[in-house]
Design a protein around this motif. Sequence first.
Motif, short mmCIF file in Angstrom:
data_model
loop_
_atom_site.label_atom_id
_atom_site.label_comp_id
_atom_site.label_asym_id
_atom_site.label_seq_id
_atom_site.Cartn_x
_atom_site.Cartn_y
_atom_site.Cartn_z
N GLU A 226 0.68 -1.33 -0.06
CA GLU A 226 -0.15 0.11 -0.13
C GLU A 226 0.95 1.18 -0.13
N VAL A 227 2.22 1.00 -0.42
CA VAL A 227 3.03 2.29 -0.66
C VAL A 227 2.78 3.18 -1.44
N GLN A 228 2.98 4.41 -1.43
CA GLN A 228 2.36 5.58 -2.15
C GLN A 228 3.69 6.04 -2.98
N GLU A 229 3.27 6.70 -4.20
CA GLU A 229 4.44 6.95 -5.26
C GLU A 229 3.92 7.97 -5.93
N PRO A 230 4.84 9.11 -6.29
CA PRO A 230 4.32 10.15 -7.23
C PRO A 230 4.47 9.81 -8.49
N PHE A 231 3.87 9.06 -9.23
CA PHE A 231 4.09 8.40 -10.48
C PHE A 231 4.16 9.76 -11.48
N VAL A 232 5.13 9.55 -12.18
CA VAL A 232 5.39 10.43 -13.19
C VAL A 232 5.32 10.02 -14.47
N ASP A 233 4.92 11.04 -15.49
CA ASP A 233 4.44 10.92 -17.02
C ASP A 233 5.78 11.00 -17.57
N VAL A 234 5.85 10.16 -18.63
CA VAL A 234 7.14 9.71 -19.21
C VAL A 234 7.60 11.17 -20.19
N ARG A 235 6.22 11.62 -20.41
CA ARG A 235 6.30 12.80 -21.59
C ARG A 235 7.00 14.19 -20.71
N ASP A 236 6.77 14.39 -19.50
CA ASP A 236 7.46 15.29 -18.73
C ASP A 236 8.92 14.76 -18.47
N ILE A 237 9.51 13.49 -18.39
CA ILE A 237 10.68 13.23 -18.38
C ILE A 237 11.37 13.89 -19.66
N ALA A 238 10.81 13.43 -20.76
CA ALA A 238 11.21 13.85 -22.13
C ALA A 238 11.40 15.16 -22.27
N ASP A 239 10.45 16.00 -21.84
CA ASP A 239 10.57 17.61 -21.89
C ASP A 239 11.45 18.01 -21.01
N VAL A 240 11.80 17.30 -19.89
CA VAL A 240 12.93 17.81 -19.12
C VAL A 240 14.28 17.49 -19.61
N VAL A 241 14.44 16.30 -20.17
CA VAL A 241 15.70 15.84 -20.87
C VAL A 241 15.92 17.09 -21.91
N VAL A 242 15.10 17.24 -22.70
CA VAL A 242 15.19 18.24 -24.06
C VAL A 242 15.60 19.61 -23.38
N THR A 243 15.01 20.01 -22.48
CA THR A 243 15.33 21.35 -21.84
C THR A 243 16.63 21.30 -21.23
N VAL A 244 17.11 20.08 -20.47
CA VAL A 244 18.15 20.03 -20.14
C VAL A 244 19.35 20.08 -21.12
N LEU A 245 19.21 19.38 -22.19
CA LEU A 245 20.18 19.49 -23.38
C LEU A 245 20.27 20.68 -24.07
#
Length: 283
Positions: A156-175
């Motif tokens: 019953e652990v909780q998790e802040p599920f992340v959308d992979v589209r946000d990961i992609a947007d962050v990666v491109v912004t970082v790059l």
Amino acid sequence: MRKNVADKANRRAMTVVVTGASGRTGSRVAEAARAAGLTVRAASRARGFDWEDPTTWAETLRDADAAYLMYPSDVGSPAAAEGVGALAREAVGLGVRRLVLLSARGEDQALPTEEALKSSGADWTIVRGTWFSQNFSEGPLVEGMVQGELVFPAGEVQEPFVDVRDIADVVVTVLTSGDRYAGQTLELTGPRLLSWREAVAEISAATGSTITYTPVPTRSYGEALAGFGVPPEEVELLVDVFETLMDGRNAHVTGDVREVLGREPRDFADFAREAAAAGVWKA
């Protein structure tokens, strides 16, 4: 105005190697990079790149400006530390110094891989993702959910599920932000906490059907994986990783997505409605 024009020109001239370009995160990184005006060089076996064959790396890396590194199987495997470290050193030797690694938030087993990147001489950024929202819509969990039940060792652990589209947007912004994020480790989460039971309930509501969540002990889940033909060494790694991650260590959100992108991360309910509308969980 002149700065914006220069930024766009730099993006058009920038070539980014994307490993795992046909996978869950890599495909989104490639899509987001192209949308940002970058030239994407997809790295896959179909295109001659193989993580297990170092002789294939140079041709893919040569003359690129940056690379997104996603190690197949799991970033916490012993092979990942060796492979990422060796590829990063080769990239640096070829002049590809800007490297972004996808890691896993809270996964102790991934730390050697992160250290291998840090010691390579690269201008590195580490992006640690939490459990992907898309793990419910793509991959091995989907079949059970289509049949009306998710069996998983998350308790019953909780998790802040992340959308992979946000990961992609962050990666491109970082790059595309020069050295702004070089030497930083970013932890990407969704905007709120959900247990697996609550996440499945939101998917049920979005689909209008009943999907149940059945928690099982981690070892029992490992035995089931072995029964499906998963190699023993992979089973042991997954059991070890699940036992590490499902202790509540990730049960808090961060502001890193908002800080990098200037907006809130996508909400799990939006993901569930979109995937349900696409018919992901229809029998």
